[in-house]
Design a protein around this motif. Structure first.
Motif, PDB file in Angstrom:
ATOM      1  N   GLY A 109       0.653  -1.346   0.138  1.00 44.74           N
ATOM      2  CA  GLY A 109      -0.200  -0.482  -0.109  1.00 44.74           C
ATOM      3  C   GLY A 109       0.505   1.182  -0.119  1.00 44.74           C
ATOM      4  N   ILE A 110       2.092   1.366  -0.769  1.00 41.77           N
ATOM      5  CA  ILE A 110       3.004   2.330  -0.439  1.00 41.77           C
ATOM      6  C   ILE A 110       2.647   3.273  -1.695  1.00 41.77           C
ATOM      7  CG2 ILE A 110       5.243   3.466  -0.678  1.00 41.77           C
ATOM      8  CD1 ILE A 110       5.506   0.889   1.262  1.00 41.77           C
ATOM      9  N   THR A 111       2.551   4.122  -2.364  1.00 41.21           N
ATOM     10  CA  THR A 111       2.795   4.945  -3.479  1.00 41.21           C
ATOM     11  C   THR A 111       3.837   5.178  -4.345  1.00 41.21           C
ATOM     12  OG1 THR A 111       0.481   5.899  -2.341  1.00 41.21           O
ATOM     13  CG2 THR A 111       1.763   6.918  -4.409  1.00 41.21           C
ATOM     14  N   PRO A 112       4.292   5.014  -5.459  1.00 37.16           N
ATOM     15  CA  PRO A 112       5.085   5.197  -6.588  1.00 37.16           C
ATOM     16  C   PRO A 112       4.946   6.231  -6.686  1.00 37.16           C
ATOM     17  CG  PRO A 112       4.425   2.822  -6.945  1.00 37.16           C
ATOM     18  CD  PRO A 112       3.181   3.658  -6.184  1.00 37.16           C
ATOM     19  N   ARG A 113       5.924   7.455  -6.821  1.00 34.21           N
ATOM     20  CA  ARG A 113       5.779   8.426  -7.021  1.00 34.21           C
ATOM     21  C   ARG A 113       6.377   9.347  -7.905  1.00 34.21           C
ATOM     22  NH1 ARG A 113       2.383  12.408  -5.169  1.00 34.21           N
ATOM     23  NH2 ARG A 113       1.866  11.342  -3.782  1.00 34.21           N
ATOM     24  N   MET A 114       6.157   9.694  -8.949  1.00 33.16           N
ATOM     25  CA  MET A 114       7.643  10.012  -9.905  1.00 33.16           C
ATOM     26  C   MET A 114       7.556  12.101 -10.095  1.00 33.16           C
ATOM     27  SD  MET A 114       7.970  10.562 -14.116  1.00 33.16           S
ATOM     28  CE  MET A 114       9.461  12.020 -14.805  1.00 33.16           C
ATOM     29  N   VAL A 115       8.324  11.896 -10.027  1.00 34.97           N
ATOM     30  CA  VAL A 115       9.043  13.732  -9.548  1.00 34.97           C
ATOM     31  C   VAL A 115       9.552  14.250 -10.591  1.00 34.97           C
ATOM     32  CG1 VAL A 115       8.646  13.305  -6.849  1.00 34.97           C
ATOM     33  CG2 VAL A 115      11.107  13.220  -7.282  1.00 34.97           C
ATOM     34  N   ALA A 116       9.142  15.650 -10.332  1.00 34.23           N
ATOM     35  CA  ALA A 116       9.770  16.392 -11.598  1.00 34.23           C
ATOM     36  C   ALA A 116      11.816  16.436 -11.103  1.00 34.23           C
ATOM     37  CB  ALA A 116       9.414  17.984 -11.581  1.00 34.23           C
ATOM     38  N   SER A 117      12.909  16.559 -11.978  1.00 34.22           N
ATOM     39  CA  SER A 117      13.684  16.215 -12.177  1.00 34.22           C
ATOM     40  C   SER A 117      14.828  18.158 -12.224  1.00 34.22           C
ATOM     41  CB  SER A 117      14.781  15.256 -12.895  1.00 34.22           C
ATOM     42  OG  SER A 117      14.331  15.608 -14.404  1.00 34.22           O
ATOM     43  N   GLY A 118      13.268  18.822 -13.055  1.00 35.11           N
ATOM     44  CA  GLY A 118      14.442  19.133 -12.877  1.00 35.11           C
ATOM     45  C   GLY A 118      14.617  19.312 -14.314  1.00 35.11           C
ATOM     46  N   SER A 119      16.120  20.132 -14.636  1.00 34.94           N
ATOM     47  CA  SER A 119      16.949  20.145 -16.782  1.00 34.94           C
ATOM     48  C   SER A 119      18.190  19.239 -15.651  1.00 34.94           C
ATOM     49  CB  SER A 119      17.847  21.230 -16.391  1.00 34.94           C
ATOM     50  OG  SER A 119      18.055  22.119 -14.947  1.00 34.94           O
ATOM     51  N   MET A 120      17.866  18.370 -14.735  1.00 31.92           N
ATOM     52  CA  MET A 120      19.008  17.311 -14.712  1.00 31.92           C
ATOM     53  C   MET A 120      19.306  16.363 -15.246  1.00 31.92           C
ATOM     54  SD  MET A 120      19.177  16.729 -10.386  1.00 31.92           S
ATOM     55  CE  MET A 120      17.938  16.568 -10.412  1.00 31.92           C
ATOM     56  N   TYR A 121      20.371  15.300 -15.999  1.00 34.11           N
ATOM     57  CA  TYR A 121      20.149  14.803 -16.344  1.00 34.11           C
ATOM     58  C   TYR A 121      21.573  13.504 -16.650  1.00 34.11           C
ATOM     59  CZ  TYR A 121      23.659  17.684 -19.312  1.00 34.11           C
ATOM     60  OH  TYR A 121      24.462  18.615 -19.531  1.00 34.11           O
ATOM     61  N   LEU A 122      21.516  12.768 -16.634  1.00 30.19           N
ATOM     62  CA  LEU A 122      22.698  12.114 -16.450  1.00 30.19           C
ATOM     63  C   LEU A 122      23.180  11.849 -17.782  1.00 30.19           C
ATOM     64  CD1 LEU A 122      20.404   8.706 -14.683  1.00 30.19           C
ATOM     65  CD2 LEU A 122      21.441  11.108 -13.754  1.00 30.19           C
ATOM     66  N   LEU A 123      24.738  11.216 -17.527  1.00 31.21           N
ATOM     67  CA  LEU A 123      25.864  10.974 -18.380  1.00 31.21           C
ATOM     68  C   LEU A 123      25.825   9.107 -18.356  1.00 31.21           C
ATOM     69  CD1 LEU A 123      28.572  13.797 -18.588  1.00 31.21           C
ATOM     70  CD2 LEU A 123      26.066  13.504 -20.262  1.00 31.21           C
ATOM     71  N   SER A 124      26.126   9.027 -19.419  1.00 31.43           N
ATOM     72  CA  SER A 124      25.843   7.542 -19.188  1.00 31.43           C
ATOM     73  C   SER A 124      27.919   7.021 -19.809  1.00 31.43           C
ATOM     74  CB  SER A 124      25.897   5.880 -20.502  1.00 31.43           C
ATOM     75  OG  SER A 124      26.262   6.449 -21.849  1.00 31.43           O
ATOM     76  N   ILE A 125      28.614   6.334 -18.799  1.00 30.25           N
ATOM     77  CA  ILE A 125      29.843   5.663 -18.619  1.00 30.25           C
ATOM     78  C   ILE A 125      30.291   5.316 -19.829  1.00 30.25           C
ATOM     79  CG2 ILE A 125      31.871   5.018 -17.043  1.00 30.25           C
ATOM     80  CD1 ILE A 125      30.415   5.507 -14.554  1.00 30.25           C
ATOM     81  N   PRO A 126      31.322   5.374 -20.660  1.00 31.00           N
ATOM     82  CA  PRO A 126      31.911   4.597 -21.227  1.00 31.00           C
ATOM     83  C   PRO A 126      32.019   3.589 -21.900  1.00 31.00           C
ATOM     84  CG  PRO A 126      33.313   7.024 -21.168  1.00 31.00           C
ATOM     85  CD  PRO A 126      31.993   6.923 -20.123  1.00 31.00           C
ATOM     86  N   LYS A 127      31.479   2.309 -22.170  1.00 28.21           N
ATOM     87  CA  LYS A 127      31.919   0.572 -22.476  1.00 28.21           C
ATOM     88  C   LYS A 127      30.974   0.013 -21.308  1.00 28.21           C
ATOM     89  CE  LYS A 127      36.977   1.252 -24.146  1.00 28.21           C
ATOM     90  NZ  LYS A 127      37.747   1.615 -24.049  1.00 28.21           N
ATOM     91  N   THR A 128      29.910   0.746 -20.522  1.00 33.97           N
ATOM     92  CA  THR A 128      29.179   0.309 -20.053  1.00 33.97           C
ATOM     93  C   THR A 128      27.819   0.204 -20.206  1.00 33.97           C
ATOM     94  OG1 THR A 128      28.025   2.879 -18.939  1.00 33.97           O
ATOM     95  CG2 THR A 128      30.019   1.246 -17.694  1.00 33.97           C
ATOM     96  N   GLN A 129      27.868   0.131 -22.159  1.00 32.18           N
ATOM     97  CA  GLN A 129      26.695   0.134 -22.337  1.00 32.18           C
ATOM     98  C   GLN A 129      26.263  -1.187 -23.185  1.00 32.18           C
ATOM     99  OE1 GLN A 129      23.807   2.085 -21.367  1.00 32.18           O
ATOM    100  NE2 GLN A 129      24.995   2.738 -19.400  1.00 32.18           N
ATOM    101  N   GLN A 130      27.139  -1.522 -23.411  1.00 34.21           N
ATOM    102  CA  GLN A 130      27.196  -2.565 -24.806  1.00 34.21           C
ATOM    103  C   GLN A 130      25.720  -3.652 -24.401  1.00 34.21           C
ATOM    104  OE1 GLN A 130      29.631  -1.517 -23.102  1.00 34.21           O
ATOM    105  NE2 GLN A 130      31.486  -2.029 -24.067  1.00 34.21           N
ATOM    106  N   ASN A 131      25.408  -4.341 -23.856  1.00 29.49           N
ATOM    107  CA  ASN A 131      24.267  -5.224 -23.290  1.00 29.49           C
ATOM    108  C   ASN A 131      23.359  -5.206 -21.915  1.00 29.49           C
ATOM    109  OD1 ASN A 131      24.596  -6.773 -25.463  1.00 29.49           O
ATOM    110  ND2 ASN A 131      26.601  -7.328 -24.785  1.00 29.49           N
ATOM    111  N   PRO A 132      23.058  -3.282 -22.040  1.00 26.58           N
ATOM    112  CA  PRO A 132      22.859  -3.090 -20.286  1.00 26.58           C
ATOM    113  C   PRO A 132      20.987  -4.184 -20.224  1.00 26.58           C
ATOM    114  CG  PRO A 132      22.012  -0.983 -22.192  1.00 26.58           C
ATOM    115  CD  PRO A 132      23.257  -2.570 -22.845  1.00 26.58           C
ATOM    116  N   LEU A 133      21.866  -4.424 -18.672  1.00 32.05           N
ATOM    117  CA  LEU A 133      19.918  -4.892 -18.801  1.00 32.05           C
ATOM    118  C   LEU A 133      18.801  -5.116 -18.783  1.00 32.05           C
ATOM    119  CD1 LEU A 133      19.146  -7.936 -17.426  1.00 32.05           C
ATOM    120  CD2 LEU A 133      19.024  -6.876 -14.830  1.00 32.05           C
TER     121      LEU A 133
END
Length: 291
Positions: free
Chosen positions: A232-256
């Motif tokens: 009975g716990i609510t999942p909530r997406m909140v605003a991230s503003g202008s934030m973004y992530l950078l992927s680390i090179p050589k970690t995205q070949q077969n992401p799960l």
């Protein structure tokens, strides 16, 4: 929250290289602790194999933020792990990073061992991924949202569980990707951008044991969503503003997450863990949401 900014490939690569170089220099010279004993959240992540050589960049990016965790834990399942072979991690340990060994729970290594071994009343958990560089205000943003909604599970990135006209779940690849804040049983938080779990959720996660290993072994986002519904716990997406992530090179070949989607694993695992009662909760919640 976007993974990698919407810019040209060359500009993105240059910006990423500059950020990595700055984090490396910081790791070599900084003595600033990566933890704050007065904080009310811990941060947990896991890594394995070749990614152990670059996970230090993810840790260092979080440690560069305006808010720090009370405990900062990296979980590894390799019985032969030797810290001496990872100088970047060794320097982070000297500044407060904890490296703990655990069974190989797959993607659950960042959440389940913490819930069973380390959870404490009044302390929430924020999970992070080992293949991303986090922006300066990332942890503070989650902490701020947790103060406003202390009983909810909170994240910056989510999809909406979606149904066809007959009420049957659509394939995961067709679920609506959320662009604005939304909450409810239909909101599936996705972990790459980090998720905050309150203590009550962690207690429920531990109480449900290791069933996930057989019914939902590779889709921890789906299992955590199910635990939210059962508790009975609510999942909530909140605003991230202008934030973004950078992927680390050589970690995205077969992401799960990509393998789960392209091979239909998410659909199989969602079907395996979703009862009609839970699906009905999601249908009602989705019908009441803003499209």
């Amino acid at each position: 929250m976007l993974v990698d900014p919407p810019s040209s490939t060359l500009k993105r690569q240059f910006g990423k290289a500059r950020r990595l170089a700055a984090l490396k220099a910081r790791n070599l010279s900084s003595r600033r602790p990566v933890i704050d004993p007065n904080a009310t959240v811990d941060v947990s992540l896991t890594s394995f194999g070749e990614r152990l050589e670059t996970v230090g960049y993810a840790v260092e990016s979080i440690a560069q933020g305006s808010a720090l965790p009370r405990r900062f834990v990296l979980w590894v399942s390799d019985p032969d792990f030797d810290l001496a072979g990872y100088p970047m991690l060794r320097r982070l340990v000297s500044r407060g990073l904890e490296i703990r060994t655990t069974e190989d729970y797959g993607p659950y290594k960042k959440s389940y061992p913490y819930a069973t071994e380390l959870r404490e009343p009044g302390i929430g958990l924020v999970t992070a991924d080992d293949d991303a560089l986090y922006p300066e205000g990332w942890l503070r943003g989650l902490q701020h949202s947790a103060l406003e909604h202390p009983e909810d599970v909170i994240g910056f990135r989510a999809a909406a569980v979606s149904f066809d006209a007959a009420g049957k779940p659509l394939p995961y690849a067709r679920w609506r990707r959320l662009e604005q804040p939304e909450s409810g049983a239909h909101v599936l938080l996705t972990g790459v951008a980090g998720i905050y779990y309150p203590y009550a959720f962690l207690t429920q996660l531990a109480a449900h044991g290791e069933e996930f290993r057989t019914v939902c072994p590779s889709a921890d986002d789906l299992w955590m969503h199910r635990i939210s519904l059962l508790a009975g716990i609510t999942p909530r997406m909140v605003a991230s503003g202008s934030m973004y992530l950078l992927s680390i090179p050589k970690t995205q070949q077969n992401p799960l997450h990509k393998v789960n989607v392209s091979q239909g694993r998410n659909d199989l695992q969602f079907a395996a863990i979703s009862t009609e009662n839970e699906l009905q909760k999601m249908r009602i919640s989705a019908q009441g949401s803003v499209k």
